[in-house]
Design an enzyme around this catalytic site. Structure first.
Site, short mmCIF file in Angstrom:
data_model
loop_
_atom_site.label_atom_id
_atom_site.label_comp_id
_atom_site.label_asym_id
_atom_site.label_seq_id
_atom_site.Cartn_x
_atom_site.Cartn_y
_atom_site.Cartn_z
N SER A 79 -82.79 9.97 -14.38
CA SER A 79 -82.48 11.22 -13.93
C SER A 79 -83.60 11.97 -13.25
O SER A 79 -84.21 11.40 -12.17
CB SER A 79 -81.95 12.25 -15.18
N ASP A 176 -70.55 10.13 -13.73
CA ASP A 176 -71.85 10.66 -13.91
C ASP A 176 -71.40 12.46 -13.65
O ASP A 176 -71.22 12.80 -12.54
CB ASP A 176 -73.13 10.56 -13.48
N HIS A 206 -73.78 9.95 -17.35
CA HIS A 206 -75.32 10.22 -16.92
C HIS A 206 -76.08 9.62 -17.66
O HIS A 206 -77.26 9.13 -16.87
CB HIS A 206 -75.34 11.60 -17.01
#
Length: 230
Positions: A79, A176, A206
């Site tokens: 991320s 996601d 995610h």
């Protein structure tokens, strides 16, 4: 010297997360050097999270690479960690053998956060220098500061070619809900490296932390390491 692995976590995550611990076990089993750490204001590290910025966390990553690793390294960024790994690689390209991004979120303060703020939330940031937004990962929500957003503008990458020429592997879930998978495709386009591959996981979320997701990550790393000098 065979490449070591450095894990860079996401926004508000820490080094005790599922992927960080999985990679530690992965490296132990293979006798490979590994580092996981907490950024300033995260997990066990000191500092006020509200004072953290992309630039500050970039410096943390560079300091870890400089002081705790030897030889070539593979950076694995999750991320926001995908943004930090790119910034660290740009600062130390001679030390980086490869990059692996998991739901990478480069430029997220501009691409995702600013675009989602309502006029009321923008006004709150202007008046109070911060806003708390709902998050599925934290009942109390996540704090975003004006300093974070303004500093993020100084580290944007997607508006120009990204001059990194090492192998890059990007993994992203089609389900996601936090970072659109299209962001990984845009990143792949911007990287100057000719050795870039994107893997999209049809039912991936995610976090990409299920047993199947972690096994996929292990296979990706095995294949990448097999291509690199031992």
């Amino acid at each position: 010297m065979p490449p070591g692995i450095v894990f860079l976590g996401g926004f508000r995550s820490d080094m005790s997360g599922t992927k960080a611990l999985f990679l530690e076990d992965y490296c132990r089993r293979r006798g490979r050097a590994y580092v996981r750490f907490d950024y300033f204001g995260h997990g066990q590290s000191s500092g006020d999270f509200a004072a953290g910025t992309i630039g500050r966390w970039r410096e943390d990553a560079i300091a870890i690479i400089d002081s705790l690793t030897r030889g070539p390294q593979i950076l694995v960024g999750s991320s926001m960690g995908g943004w930090i790994m790119l910034l660290a690689a740009l600062a130390r390209p001679e030390r980086i053998a490869g990059l692996v991004g998991i739901a990478s979120a480069p430029d997220f303060t501009q691409e995702l956060l600013s675009a989602r703020l309502t006029p009321e939330q923008l006004r709150e940031i202007e008046e109070r220098a911060a806003v708390v937004l709902p998050s599925e990962y934290e009942p109390a929500g996540y704090l975003y500061t004006r300093a974070l957003i303004e500093d993020g503008l100084r580290h944007l990458l997607l508006g120009a070619p990204i001059p990194l020429d090492m192998p890059v592997r990007l993994l992203h879930g089609l389900c996601d809900a936090s970072v659109p998978w299209q962001l990984s495709l845009r990143l792949a386009e911007r990287l100057t490296s000719r050795d870039v591959a994107v893997t999209l996981v049809k039912d991936g979320d995610h976090r990409l932390s299920s047993e199947a997701d972690l096994a996929r990550l292990a296979r990706m790393l095995d294949a990448l390491l097999a291509e690199l000098p031992a």
